[in-house]
Design a protein around this motif. Structure first.
Motif, PDB file in Angstrom:
ATOM      1  N   LEU A 124       0.711  -1.203  -0.028  1.00 46.84           N
ATOM      2  CA  LEU A 124       0.003   0.019  -0.025  1.00 46.84           C
ATOM      3  C   LEU A 124       0.970   1.281   0.037  1.00 46.84           C
ATOM      4  CD1 LEU A 124      -2.724   1.369   0.250  1.00 46.84           C
ATOM      5  CD2 LEU A 124      -2.550   1.136   2.621  1.00 46.84           C
ATOM      6  N   SER A 125       1.811   1.366   0.912  1.00 47.98           N
ATOM      7  CA  SER A 125       2.670   2.282   0.913  1.00 47.98           C
ATOM      8  C   SER A 125       3.577   2.634  -0.381  1.00 47.98           C
ATOM      9  CB  SER A 125       3.795   2.296   1.934  1.00 47.98           C
ATOM     10  OG  SER A 125       3.253   2.244   3.120  1.00 47.98           O
ATOM     11  N   ALA A 126       3.861   1.505  -0.989  1.00 50.92           N
ATOM     12  CA  ALA A 126       4.472   1.698  -2.475  1.00 50.92           C
ATOM     13  C   ALA A 126       3.574   2.024  -3.485  1.00 50.92           C
ATOM     14  CB  ALA A 126       5.071   0.438  -2.761  1.00 50.92           C
ATOM     15  N   ALA A 127       2.395   1.690  -3.317  1.00 46.44           N
ATOM     16  CA  ALA A 127       1.145   1.906  -4.378  1.00 46.44           C
ATOM     17  C   ALA A 127       0.846   3.367  -4.313  1.00 46.44           C
ATOM     18  CB  ALA A 127      -0.216   1.231  -3.999  1.00 46.44           C
ATOM     19  N   PHE A 154       3.875   5.187  -5.869  1.00 45.13           N
ATOM     20  CA  PHE A 154       3.901   5.014  -7.299  1.00 45.13           C
ATOM     21  C   PHE A 154       3.107   5.534  -7.913  1.00 45.13           C
ATOM     22  CE2 PHE A 154       3.017   2.325 -11.177  1.00 45.13           C
ATOM     23  CZ  PHE A 154       4.079   2.179 -11.733  1.00 45.13           C
ATOM     24  N   TYR A 155       1.606   5.654  -7.577  1.00 44.08           N
ATOM     25  CA  TYR A 155       0.674   6.002  -8.226  1.00 44.08           C
ATOM     26  C   TYR A 155       0.370   7.689  -8.167  1.00 44.08           C
ATOM     27  CZ  TYR A 155      -0.812   1.403  -9.680  1.00 44.08           C
ATOM     28  OH  TYR A 155      -0.833   0.328 -10.363  1.00 44.08           O
ATOM     29  N   CYS A 156       0.601   8.149  -6.861  1.00 47.85           N
ATOM     30  CA  CYS A 156       0.320   9.454  -6.406  1.00 47.85           C
ATOM     31  C   CYS A 156       1.421  10.210  -6.025  1.00 47.85           C
ATOM     32  CB  CYS A 156      -0.822   9.344  -5.262  1.00 47.85           C
ATOM     33  SG  CYS A 156      -2.139   8.230  -5.432  1.00 47.85           S
ATOM     34  N   LEU A 194      -6.927   4.175  -6.210  1.00 51.03           N
ATOM     35  CA  LEU A 194      -8.032   3.666  -7.307  1.00 51.03           C
ATOM     36  C   LEU A 194      -8.204   4.757  -8.402  1.00 51.03           C
ATOM     37  CD1 LEU A 194      -9.873   1.779  -8.457  1.00 51.03           C
ATOM     38  CD2 LEU A 194     -11.664   2.515  -6.990  1.00 51.03           C
ATOM     39  N   LYS A 195      -8.258   6.290  -7.772  1.00 51.62           N
ATOM     40  CA  LYS A 195      -8.560   7.217  -8.790  1.00 51.62           C
ATOM     41  C   LYS A 195      -7.271   7.166  -9.757  1.00 51.62           C
ATOM     42  CE  LYS A 195      -9.569  10.617  -6.274  1.00 51.62           C
ATOM     43  NZ  LYS A 195      -9.938  11.861  -6.105  1.00 51.62           N
ATOM     44  N   ALA A 196      -6.213   7.068  -9.225  1.00 48.82           N
ATOM     45  CA  ALA A 196      -4.728   7.242  -9.932  1.00 48.82           C
ATOM     46  C   ALA A 196      -4.583   5.958 -10.940  1.00 48.82           C
ATOM     47  CB  ALA A 196      -3.796   7.560  -8.989  1.00 48.82           C
TER      48      ALA A 196
END
Length: 257
Positions: free
Chosen positions: A136-139, A142-144, A165-167
């Motif tokens: 989750l932290s990496a997500a 990565f995305y935001c 999810l939006k990203a």
């Protein structure tokens, strides 16, 4: 990218006494409800689990027995939680395998008839794992491009999941901005119950996935070994699994008349 919704969706996260869906309890729950018009409503509650919180769990989320000693129990909070999610689809991070099953157990335990028949679920972790294989932290990074502050705080994790999810919808044009489609994409297997003890075969029939009757139709087991239903009902299986099997048994009885 904003979510295209035809009904509200509740992003939620649980902090718990442990990872046993049958035995462990919620110590914190945070819900972020997103409406089709873009409005948002959020609630976070600390919960007295009525059982001791192991030090190993406190080390993860920072919630101790002392911190929740004067907080309401889940039974006391259930009306508010249920009212918030009853008209909504659900989303979370690893929610299909943990948060939704455990929430279902807590609600059924206090006699709220929770099920997923008229809603879908979107597991943001599954999208991430299928696309990138990260935590989750990496997500969030990565995305935001953000650092996850207060990781393992239910509110921080819930908000991060919504932002991810939006990203993800922005990043992957092949992901359709539709909750039913995302639910199908994030579903790992065709389980009938949350815990995966009952699944569907390639013809859409319920089968057991464990024990001596693994791979056998539930109807066949009930015909050949009627006592198996009673054994499951009295054994240490999730309440939702027992509910599903009761519904199958009642369906069989109704079909005889």
């Amino acid at each position: 990218m904003e979510l295209k919704l035809t009904r509200p969706i509740c992003f939620f996260d649980l902090e718990t006494t442990g990872i046993d869906i049958c035995k462990d309890r919620i110590v914190e729950i945070s819900i972020l409800k997103v409406f089709p018009n873009g409005n948002r409503e959020s609630k976070t509650w600390l919960v007295n689990p009525t059982i001791p919180i192991p030090p190993s769990s406190t080390a993860v989320h920072g919630i101790s027995d002392e911190k929740v000693a004067n907080e309401p129990t889940f039974k006391e909070l259930a009306p508010q939680v249920y009212a918030m999610i009853k008209d909504s689809d659900l989303a979370g991070y690893n929610s299909d395998r943990f948060d939704i099953p455990l929430l279902a157990e807590e609600l059924l335990r206090v006699e709220y008839d929770f099920d997923m028949k008229n809603r879908v679920s979107v597991d943001v972790q599954t999208i991430f794992h299928k696309k990138e294989e990260r935590t989750l932290s990496a997500a969030l990074k990565f995305y935001c491009g953000k650092a996850l502050e207060n990781a393992h705080s239910a509110e921080a994790d819930t908000t991060a999941t919504y932002e991810i999810l939006k990203a993800q919808l922005d990043r992957y044009p092949d992901l359709e901005n539709d909750m039913k489609t995302l639910s199908e994409y994030t579903t790992r297997k065709k389980s009938v119950d949350f815990a995966g003890f009952i699944a569907l075969d390639d013809k859409g029939r319920e089968i057991f996935t464990f024990g001596k009757h693994k791979g056998v139709l539930v109807d066949t087991v009930f015909d050949n070994e009627p006592g198996y239903f009673g054994w499951i009902q009295n054994a240490d299986f999730p309440l939702y699994t027992k509910k599903v099997l009761t519904a199958i048994k009642l369906r069989r009885l109704n079909n005889k008349f």
